[in-house]
Motif scaffolding. Sequence first.
Motif, PDB file in Angstrom:
ATOM      1  N   ASP A 150      44.681  47.751  49.069  1.00  0.00           N
ATOM      2  CA  ASP A 150      43.521  47.265  48.322  1.00  0.00           C
ATOM      3  C   ASP A 150      42.630  48.412  47.849  1.00  0.00           C
ATOM      4  O   ASP A 150      42.014  48.327  46.778  1.00  0.00           O
ATOM      5  CB  ASP A 150      42.711  46.289  49.189  1.00  0.00           C
ATOM      6  CG  ASP A 150      42.257  46.917  50.501  1.00  0.00           C
ATOM      7  OD1 ASP A 150      43.108  47.483  51.215  1.00  0.00           O
ATOM      8  OD2 ASP A 150      41.053  46.825  50.813  1.00  0.00           O
TER       9      ASP A 150
ATOM     10  N   ARG B 216      41.075  49.890  43.319  1.00  0.00           N
ATOM     11  CA  ARG B 216      39.724  50.063  42.775  1.00  0.00           C
ATOM     12  C   ARG B 216      39.370  51.538  42.728  1.00  0.00           C
ATOM     13  O   ARG B 216      39.861  52.351  43.516  1.00  0.00           O
ATOM     14  CB  ARG B 216      38.698  49.316  43.643  1.00  0.00           C
ATOM     15  CG  ARG B 216      38.862  47.818  43.668  1.00  0.00           C
ATOM     16  CD  ARG B 216      38.665  47.175  42.302  1.00  0.00           C
ATOM     17  NE  ARG B 216      37.346  47.465  41.745  1.00  0.00           N
ATOM     18  CZ  ARG B 216      36.279  46.685  41.926  1.00  0.00           C
ATOM     19  NH1 ARG B 216      36.383  45.577  42.654  1.00  0.00           N
ATOM     20  NH2 ARG B 216      35.124  46.993  41.373  1.00  0.00           N
TER      21      ARG B 216
ATOM     22  N   GLU C 117      40.200  47.764  36.168  1.00  0.00           N
ATOM     23  CA  GLU C 117      38.810  48.234  36.221  1.00  0.00           C
ATOM     24  C   GLU C 117      38.554  49.286  35.155  1.00  0.00           C
ATOM     25  O   GLU C 117      37.497  49.285  34.497  1.00  0.00           O
ATOM     26  CB  GLU C 117      38.500  48.787  37.606  1.00  0.00           C
ATOM     27  CG  GLU C 117      37.054  49.219  37.779  1.00  0.00           C
ATOM     28  CD  GLU C 117      36.739  49.671  39.195  1.00  0.00           C
ATOM     29  OE1 GLU C 117      35.553  49.898  39.484  1.00  0.00           O
ATOM     30  OE2 GLU C 117      37.677  49.791  40.010  1.00  0.00           O
TER      31      GLU C 117
ATOM     32  N   VAL D   4      38.564  43.279  36.280  1.00  0.00           N
ATOM     33  CA  VAL D   4      38.751  43.290  37.731  1.00  0.00           C
ATOM     34  C   VAL D   4      39.049  41.874  38.219  1.00  0.00           C
ATOM     35  O   VAL D   4      38.399  40.907  37.809  1.00  0.00           O
ATOM     36  CB  VAL D   4      37.504  43.849  38.435  1.00  0.00           C
ATOM     37  CG1 VAL D   4      37.635  43.719  39.946  1.00  0.00           C
ATOM     38  CG2 VAL D   4      37.290  45.308  38.049  1.00  0.00           C
ATOM     39  N   GLY D   5      40.054  41.772  39.092  1.00  0.00           N
ATOM     40  CA  GLY D   5      40.377  40.488  39.695  1.00  0.00           C
ATOM     41  C   GLY D   5      41.624  39.828  39.153  1.00  0.00           C
ATOM     42  O   GLY D   5      42.059  38.808  39.694  1.00  0.00           O
TER      43      GLY D   5
ATOM     44  N   THR E 162      45.478  39.025  38.603  1.00  0.00           N
ATOM     45  CA  THR E 162      46.661  39.121  39.455  1.00  0.00           C
ATOM     46  C   THR E 162      47.830  39.665  38.651  1.00  0.00           C
ATOM     47  O   THR E 162      47.748  39.846  37.427  1.00  0.00           O
ATOM     48  CB  THR E 162      47.032  37.740  40.020  1.00  0.00           C
ATOM     49  OG1 THR E 162      47.446  36.893  38.931  1.00  0.00           O
ATOM     50  CG2 THR E 162      45.842  37.107  40.732  1.00  0.00           C
TER      51      THR E 162
END
Length: 274
Positions: free
Chosen positions: A89, A93, A166, A202-203, A205
């Motif tokens: 994870d 980012r 991002e 962002v976010g 899948t």
Amino acid sequence: MQKHPSDSQNPWLELRRLTPARIALGRTGTSLPTGAQLDFQFAHAQARDAVHLPFDHAGLSAQLAERGRDSLLLHSAATDRHSYLQRPDLGRRLSDESAQALREYAQAHPGGVDLAVVVADGLSALAVHRHTLPFLARMEEQTAAEGWSLSPVILVEQGRVAVADEIGQLLGAKMTVILIGERPGLSSPDSLGLYFTYQPKVGLTDAYRNCISNVRLEGLSYGMAAHRLLYLMREACRRQLSGVNLKDEAQVQTLDSDSPADMKGNFLLGPPQV
């Protein structure tokens, strides 16, 4: 590989010549021959080395500069290789410092771009070192011919695929493509993957991304990979989507075509009936 005495009687030998897969290795009693075992250990060592090879972003940036391409170095939230491998994870980012640096760059260069180009080490910096420059050369030929605007090459250390979302969002890019080292296999420690996303944020899948895999000399050629990417870019803008709803049909041939190239058809189906 060491030739085994039973090779001449091995019915799998012809297939072995057609694939790098480990078939028809022979045997010594109930074990593999020494040569096959040593080859396996060597391939395994190559794969491990590819995962842990440091990303030579300075060398890549210098080579890009020689070609007249600007680059920007960023870092993911994974502080080192250990945390990168243990915490996927964090690789998805940007670090706070890198995110702020990118915001400042975007403020100084407003207007966005058609395609944000991201390069990350992923799980094989070796793949990135070997294939980034020749692929970008082919890609940029085609994007320039079609008038697409590109970002500077964004280099991300300890990056995973989703970090491009991002980056694209902060740059105001219509699309992103990330060039990233794929997980090494025992016959492919230097496989480069391309992941394409329309309207990155962002976010998202993996369902929103298209993958072009195995870009390397023994796999998918740079020219064909660039051709597929440009097809996805055109179709994504036309249909305003990417991912599972956007199929890569760049190589699909129609059975009703009269052109000689299309007469070959699908080798599984046989030639089209005249």
